[in-house]
Design an enzyme around this catalytic site. Structure first.
Site, mmCIF file in Angstrom:
data_model
loop_
_atom_site.group_PDB
_atom_site.id
_atom_site.type_symbol
_atom_site.label_atom_id
_atom_site.label_comp_id
_atom_site.label_asym_id
_atom_site.label_seq_id
_atom_site.Cartn_x
_atom_site.Cartn_y
_atom_site.Cartn_z
ATOM 1 N N LYS A 89 0.845 -1.203 0.000
ATOM 2 C CA LYS A 89 0.000 0.000 0.000
ATOM 3 C C LYS A 89 0.870 1.238 0.000
ATOM 4 O O LYS A 89 2.025 1.223 0.416
ATOM 5 C CB LYS A 89 -0.942 0.007 1.213
ATOM 6 C CG LYS A 89 -0.274 0.037 2.596
ATOM 7 C CD LYS A 89 0.115 1.400 3.098
ATOM 8 C CE LYS A 89 0.791 1.327 4.475
ATOM 9 N NZ LYS A 89 1.617 2.526 4.765
ATOM 10 N N GLY B 209 7.397 0.910 5.198
ATOM 11 C CA GLY B 209 6.255 1.809 5.190
ATOM 12 C C GLY B 209 5.220 1.472 4.136
ATOM 13 O O GLY B 209 4.366 2.290 3.814
ATOM 14 N N MET B 210 5.284 0.225 3.606
ATOM 15 C CA MET B 210 4.324 -0.203 2.589
ATOM 16 C C MET B 210 3.466 -1.365 3.059
ATOM 17 O O MET B 210 2.809 -2.040 2.261
ATOM 18 C CB MET B 210 5.039 -0.560 1.286
ATOM 19 C CG MET B 210 5.773 0.633 0.672
ATOM 20 S SD MET B 210 6.473 0.268 -0.952
ATOM 21 C CE MET B 210 4.983 0.285 -1.966
ATOM 22 N N GLY C 96 4.147 -4.336 4.366
ATOM 23 C CA GLY C 96 4.493 -5.702 3.986
ATOM 24 C C GLY C 96 4.154 -6.727 5.055
ATOM 25 O O GLY C 96 3.595 -7.787 4.752
ATOM 26 N N ALA D 23 0.452 -7.068 5.174
ATOM 27 C CA ALA D 23 -0.001 -7.841 4.024
ATOM 28 C C ALA D 23 0.152 -9.334 4.296
ATOM 29 O O ALA D 23 -0.748 -10.133 4.000
ATOM 30 C CB ALA D 23 0.792 -7.437 2.782
ATOM 31 N N ASP E 282 -2.955 -1.693 9.931
ATOM 32 C CA ASP E 282 -2.944 -1.739 8.472
ATOM 33 C C ASP E 282 -3.450 -3.065 7.907
ATOM 34 O O ASP E 282 -3.629 -3.190 6.693
ATOM 35 C CB ASP E 282 -1.522 -1.511 7.940
ATOM 36 C CG ASP E 282 -1.059 -0.069 8.068
ATOM 37 O OD1 ASP E 282 -1.901 0.808 8.333
ATOM 38 O OD2 ASP E 282 0.147 0.176 7.896
#
Length: 299
Positions: free
Chosen positions: A12, A101-102, A104, A107, A139
């Site tokens: 994201k 910061g994505m 992971g 996820a 998240d």
């Protein structure tokens, strides 16, 4: 013995991350506009004698393989809810940056949850899975649903958002990671003694997403954690400058960083900006991806 189940789950980018003051519980209220992007981890679960986690791919050595891993925690949480033992081998094929910061790790938690649900045939509803996701982390629910969404509370309460087309991005991977808790602590330090406004989504940004207009989106992206990330990792400013200099419409730190995200007009511009970033010496790698992407999907 049943075969394994593999789930693909996206990274994201936060096109808006508005952060409120620290709450008594230590969390922060957020207005977090998530966009799922086409960089993916794959999580495979197969029956095993006991719970174990393995990982391959870039930065796999940084991924914890014990029960602190969000994928392991997801398997345990689902098993506890349905009165069974989490005896699975969870294998993570990483392609989302670690500590970047994505989301992971989030996820992988969402991917493992959906994979175990499918493998075990628990029959959990979408709302039950989202409830477990929210327990695992702020998240994780978005990683399950993908697309575009506004996250409120600490980011876990989701409202789906319309997108009017594809947005093209370049992501620059930094030479080291940043700890999300450390970035929030630095945010608290930098804002101490100031009046931190209540976080709210930008209507102009939501309109830009809905119309699919990259210029309008570029004018409205924002990240309240960016000053804290730059304070802890000042070299990121050079990466942001390199991307802007190569023609990116907008440049920002993704979430808590240190991955930097560059919005561009089209796939050709993405390749140009990615090449310039690779040549700049300010990052470890640069990747091209488009958004929005689907959430966790059984392959």
């Amino acid at each position: 013995m049943s075969a394994g189940v593999t789930v693909q789950v996206p990274a994201k980018v936060n096109v808006q991350l508005a952060v409120g003051a620290a709450r008594p519980d230590g969390f922060h209220d957020l207005a977090n506009v998530f966009l799922a992007v086409g960089l993916y981890d794959e999580v495979t679960v197969t029956p095993a004698d006991a719970l174990r986690v393995t990982c391959e791919g870039p930065d796999a050595a940084q991924v914890p393989l014990d029960r602190t891993n969000l994928a392991a925690r997801a398997a345990i949480a689902l098993a506890e809810r349905y009165g069974r033992t989490p005896d699975v081998h969870v294998h993570i094929a990483k392609d989302i940056p670690v500590a970047g910061g994505m989301a992971g790790g989030s996820a992988d938690g969402a991917g493992a949850l959906l994979a175990c649900d499918t493998l075990w045939g628990t029959g959990a509803t979408r709302d039950e899975l989202l409830d477990i996701c929210a327990e695992l982390g702020s998240d994780v629910p978005f990683s399950l649903v993908g697309g575009a969404a506004l996250g409120t509370g600490r980011g876990e309460k989701l409202t789906a958002l319309e997108t009017g087309g594809a947005f093209h991005w370049v992501f620059a991977m930094a030479g080291r990671g940043l700890s999300t808790p450390a970035v929030f602590r630095e945010f608290d330090r930098l804002t101490r003694g100031t009046d931190v406004p209540e976080p709210a989504a930008s209507n102009a940004l939501l309109d830009a997403l809905a119309t699919g207009d990259p210029d309008a989106l570029a004018a409205t992206v924002s990240n309240d954690l960016q000053p804290a990330a730059l304070s802890l990792f000042p070299e990121l400013a050079d990466t942001l400058d390199a991307g802007r200099g190569a023609g990116a419409l907008a440049a920002l730190v993704s979430g808590s960083g240190p991955t930097t995200a560059f919005l561009v007009r089209d796939p050709g511009a993405a390749e140009t900006v990615a090449e310039a970033l690779r040549a700049s010496g300010t990052c470890r790698a640069a990747r091209v991806a488009s958004a929005p992407a689907a959430g966790a999907t059984v392959l």
